[in-house]
Design a protein around this motif. Structure first.
Motif, PDB file in Angstrom:
ATOM      1  N   PRO A 145       0.814  -1.098  -0.229  1.00  0.00           N
ATOM      2  CA  PRO A 145       0.066  -0.031   0.014  1.00  0.00           C
ATOM      3  C   PRO A 145       0.813   1.219  -0.031  1.00  0.00           C
ATOM      4  O   PRO A 145       0.428   2.328  -0.738  1.00  0.00           O
ATOM      5  CB  PRO A 145      -0.768  -0.169   1.289  1.00  0.00           C
ATOM      6  CG  PRO A 145      -0.771  -1.663   1.475  1.00  0.00           C
ATOM      7  CD  PRO A 145       0.417  -2.111   1.226  1.00  0.00           C
ATOM      8  N   SER A 179      -2.942  -7.086  -0.913  1.00  0.00           N
ATOM      9  CA  SER A 179      -3.964  -7.056  -0.006  1.00  0.00           C
ATOM     10  C   SER A 179      -4.981  -6.291  -0.491  1.00  0.00           C
ATOM     11  O   SER A 179      -6.152  -6.503   0.370  1.00  0.00           O
ATOM     12  CB  SER A 179      -3.220  -6.316   1.215  1.00  0.00           C
ATOM     13  OG  SER A 179      -2.875  -5.238   0.955  1.00  0.00           O
ATOM     14  N   LYS A 180      -4.937  -5.480  -1.572  1.00  0.00           N
ATOM     15  CA  LYS A 180      -6.316  -4.924  -2.168  1.00  0.00           C
ATOM     16  C   LYS A 180      -7.150  -5.566  -3.020  1.00  0.00           C
ATOM     17  O   LYS A 180      -8.199  -4.964  -3.340  1.00  0.00           O
ATOM     18  CB  LYS A 180      -5.752  -3.387  -2.765  1.00  0.00           C
ATOM     19  CG  LYS A 180      -5.156  -2.601  -1.653  1.00  0.00           C
ATOM     20  CD  LYS A 180      -5.826  -2.185  -0.667  1.00  0.00           C
ATOM     21  CE  LYS A 180      -5.166  -1.318   0.336  1.00  0.00           C
ATOM     22  NZ  LYS A 180      -5.855  -0.549   1.381  1.00  0.00           N
ATOM     23  N   VAL A 224      -8.917   1.312  -5.654  1.00  0.00           N
ATOM     24  CA  VAL A 224      -7.667   1.332  -5.109  1.00  0.00           C
ATOM     25  C   VAL A 224      -6.519   2.088  -5.897  1.00  0.00           C
ATOM     26  O   VAL A 224      -6.570   2.177  -6.985  1.00  0.00           O
ATOM     27  CB  VAL A 224      -7.085  -0.051  -4.605  1.00  0.00           C
ATOM     28  CG1 VAL A 224      -8.025  -0.839  -3.703  1.00  0.00           C
ATOM     29  CG2 VAL A 224      -7.002  -0.842  -6.154  1.00  0.00           C
ATOM     30  N   GLN A 282     -15.528  -3.649  -6.300  1.00  0.00           N
ATOM     31  CA  GLN A 282     -14.705  -3.325  -5.091  1.00  0.00           C
ATOM     32  C   GLN A 282     -14.587  -1.840  -5.198  1.00  0.00           C
ATOM     33  O   GLN A 282     -14.665  -1.288  -5.903  1.00  0.00           O
ATOM     34  CB  GLN A 282     -13.524  -4.224  -5.061  1.00  0.00           C
ATOM     35  CG  GLN A 282     -13.606  -5.780  -5.341  1.00  0.00           C
ATOM     36  CD  GLN A 282     -14.488  -6.331  -4.419  1.00  0.00           C
ATOM     37  OE1 GLN A 282     -14.079  -6.240  -3.140  1.00  0.00           O
ATOM     38  NE2 GLN A 282     -15.305  -7.190  -4.775  1.00  0.00           N
TER      39      GLN A 282
END
Length: 108
Positions: free
Chosen positions: A13, A68-69, A36, A33
């Motif tokens: 991130p 992780s995204k 990001v 989603q």
């Protein structure tokens, strides 16, 4: 037990926020989603076609996103929307550190 060392999990991130150049919205298993930050790279390659001695140009689109995204992202099923245009995910390469490198189809 995670397959990714904890040090690298936190780097994804931070790397994307520092170097990210697009906001990507993944659609995973038909569900959109949250957006990001991601890094989009586009490069062109030119080669000569053997039969006609004519230049052929190919374009490669690679999207890097923190692992992780995008949990559950699957090649050939899911898609990503960048700047209002949607592209199919054709291949996912997990570097086992911090990022997923995602090959996209379509003309960006």
């Amino acid at each position: 037990m995670t397959r990714r060392p904890a040090m690298f999990e936190r780097m994804g991130p931070k790397f994307a926020s520092a170097f990210g150049n697009v906001d990507a919205v993944f659609t995973i298993a038909g569900v959109a989603q949250p957006a990001v930050r991601a890094i989009l790279r586009v490069w062109r390659e030119t080669d000569l076609a053997e039969e006609q001695d004519q230049a052929v140009e190919g374009t490669t689109h690679l999207l890097a996103v923190p692992a992780s995204k995008a949990p559950g992202l699957t090649s050939q099923r899911d898609s990503v929307t960048i700047d209002g245009a949607t592209y199919q995910v054709i291949n996912i390469d997990d570097d086992a550190r911090a990022m997923l490198r995602i090959s996209l189809s379509g003309d960006i």
